[in-house]
Design a protein around this motif. Structure first.
Motif, short mmCIF file in Angstrom:
data_model
loop_
_atom_site.label_atom_id
_atom_site.label_comp_id
_atom_site.label_asym_id
_atom_site.label_seq_id
_atom_site.Cartn_x
_atom_site.Cartn_y
_atom_site.Cartn_z
N GLU A 87 5.68 -64.86 12.65
CA GLU A 87 4.89 -64.69 11.44
C GLU A 87 5.69 -63.90 10.41
O GLU A 87 6.35 -62.92 10.74
N SER A 88 5.60 -64.32 9.17
CA SER A 88 6.27 -63.63 8.07
C SER A 88 5.67 -62.25 7.88
O SER A 88 4.50 -62.01 8.17
N VAL A 89 6.50 -61.37 7.34
CA VAL A 89 6.09 -60.00 7.07
C VAL A 89 6.04 -59.84 5.55
O VAL A 89 6.99 -60.21 4.85
N ALA A 90 4.97 -59.28 5.05
CA ALA A 90 4.76 -59.18 3.60
C ALA A 90 5.88 -58.41 2.89
O ALA A 90 6.35 -58.82 1.83
N GLN A 91 6.33 -57.29 3.48
CA GLN A 91 7.30 -56.44 2.80
C GLN A 91 8.73 -56.97 2.82
O GLN A 91 9.57 -56.50 2.07
N ASP A 92 9.02 -57.98 3.68
CA ASP A 92 10.38 -58.54 3.74
C ASP A 92 10.30 -59.98 4.22
O ASP A 92 10.06 -60.24 5.40
N ALA A 93 10.53 -60.92 3.33
CA ALA A 93 10.40 -62.34 3.64
C ALA A 93 11.40 -62.79 4.71
O ALA A 93 11.18 -63.80 5.37
N ARG A 94 12.48 -62.04 4.89
CA ARG A 94 13.48 -62.41 5.90
C ARG A 94 13.02 -62.07 7.31
O ARG A 94 13.47 -62.68 8.27
N LEU A 95 12.14 -61.09 7.45
CA LEU A 95 11.67 -60.65 8.77
C LEU A 95 10.55 -61.55 9.27
O LEU A 95 9.69 -61.97 8.50
N ARG A 96 10.57 -61.80 10.56
CA ARG A 96 9.50 -62.54 11.22
C ARG A 96 9.10 -61.77 12.47
O ARG A 96 9.92 -61.57 13.37
N LYS A 97 7.86 -61.31 12.50
CA LYS A 97 7.41 -60.61 13.70
C LYS A 97 7.01 -61.64 14.75
O LYS A 97 6.63 -62.78 14.44
N LEU A 98 7.11 -61.21 16.00
CA LEU A 98 6.80 -62.08 17.12
C LEU A 98 5.38 -61.80 17.58
O LEU A 98 5.01 -60.66 17.84
N VAL A 99 4.58 -62.87 17.66
CA VAL A 99 3.16 -62.74 18.02
C VAL A 99 2.89 -63.64 19.21
O VAL A 99 3.31 -64.80 19.25
N LEU A 100 2.18 -63.12 20.19
CA LEU A 100 1.83 -63.88 21.39
C LEU A 100 0.68 -64.83 21.12
O LEU A 100 -0.26 -64.49 20.41
N THR A 101 0.74 -65.99 21.76
CA THR A 101 -0.37 -66.95 21.68
C THR A 101 -1.33 -66.67 22.84
O THR A 101 -1.03 -65.88 23.75
N ASP A 102 -2.48 -67.33 22.83
CA ASP A 102 -3.43 -67.20 23.94
C ASP A 102 -2.80 -67.64 25.25
O ASP A 102 -3.06 -67.07 26.31
N LYS A 103 -1.96 -68.67 25.19
CA LYS A 103 -1.26 -69.16 26.39
C LYS A 103 -0.43 -68.03 27.00
O LYS A 103 -0.42 -67.84 28.22
N ALA A 104 0.28 -67.29 26.17
CA ALA A 104 1.10 -66.18 26.66
C ALA A 104 0.24 -65.05 27.21
O ALA A 104 0.57 -64.45 28.22
N LEU A 105 -0.87 -64.77 26.54
CA LEU A 105 -1.75 -63.69 27.00
C LEU A 105 -2.35 -64.02 28.37
O LEU A 105 -2.46 -63.15 29.24
N ASN A 106 -2.72 -65.28 28.59
CA ASN A 106 -3.25 -65.70 29.88
C ASN A 106 -2.18 -65.59 30.97
O ASN A 106 -2.45 -65.13 32.08
N LEU A 107 -0.97 -66.02 30.64
CA LEU A 107 0.14 -65.93 31.58
C LEU A 107 0.43 -64.47 31.92
O LEU A 107 0.63 -64.11 33.07
N ASN A 108 0.42 -63.63 30.91
CA ASN A 108 0.69 -62.20 31.10
C ASN A 108 -0.34 -61.58 32.05
O ASN A 108 0.02 -60.79 32.92
N ALA A 109 -1.60 -61.93 31.91
CA ALA A 109 -2.64 -61.37 32.78
C ALA A 109 -2.37 -61.75 34.24
O ALA A 109 -2.50 -60.90 35.14
N ALA A 110 -1.99 -62.99 34.48
CA ALA A 110 -1.70 -63.43 35.85
C ALA A 110 -0.48 -62.70 36.40
O ALA A 110 -0.46 -62.28 37.56
N TYR A 111 0.52 -62.54 35.56
CA TYR A 111 1.74 -61.88 36.01
C TYR A 111 1.51 -60.39 36.26
O TYR A 111 2.08 -59.83 37.20
N LEU A 112 0.69 -59.76 35.44
CA LEU A 112 0.39 -58.34 35.66
C LEU A 112 -0.30 -58.13 36.99
O LEU A 112 -0.02 -57.15 37.70
N ALA A 113 -1.18 -59.03 37.37
CA ALA A 113 -1.85 -58.93 38.66
C ALA A 113 -0.84 -59.06 39.80
O ALA A 113 -0.89 -58.30 40.78
#
Length: 148
Positions: A87-113
């Motif tokens: 996702e773009s960052v308002a203060q700097d168009a060159r920066l892109r922050k990394l955001v997890l999708t629901d698919k990643a969040l579900n995978l993360n929950a299984a892996y944490l267990a």
């Protein structure tokens, strides 16, 4: 026979991987999951987001001590597999922050267990003092290597 630290760590790592793969039924790449590094990255991003922090590619490079091309390749694969969006960052168009999708969040929950179960198994016959000593030694070994 002389025991070597690196050999023992590698051997232990292989045992942990084997148990993790058993617990998560991860025998192949059926869900698009590419590597163990991706799981660590998902976990790291999740933890940072819980703290209210944004994560950028440079953060991944620094946290995991890996070079930019490796991170770029891994993040691109994760975007393609649907685990991360940039996702773009308002203060700097060159920066892109990394955001997890629901698919990643579900995978993360299984892996944490799975990780929690493995951690409990590994430490089941180990005292708190022994764990403290272990972590102190690990820290010293890491510091010795980082000084090189």
């Amino acid at each position: 026979m002389k025991r070597e630290i690196g050999y023992e760590i590698r051997n232990l790592n292989n045992l942990i991987d084997k148990e993790f793969n058993t617990l998560t039924s991860r025998g192949g790449d059926e869900d698009g999951y590419q590597s163990r590094l991706q799981g660590w990255i998902i976990g790291y991003i999740h933890n940072q987001l819980q703290l209210g922090k944004s994560v950028y590619q440079k953060d991944i490079e620094n946290e995991f001590n890996i070079k930019r091309p490796t991170v770029t390749q891994t993040i691109n694969a994760m975007v393609k597999s649907g685990y991360i969006v940039r996702e773009s960052v308002a203060q700097d168009a060159r920066l892109r922050k990394l955001v997890l999708t629901d698919k990643a969040l579900n995978l993360n929950a299984a892996y944490l267990a799975a990780i929690d179960k493995i951690e409990k198994t590994m430490s089941s016959a180990v005292s708190r003092d022994e764990l403290d000593t272990f972590f102190a030694i690990v820290d010293k070994i890491k510091n010795n290597i980082e000084k090189q």
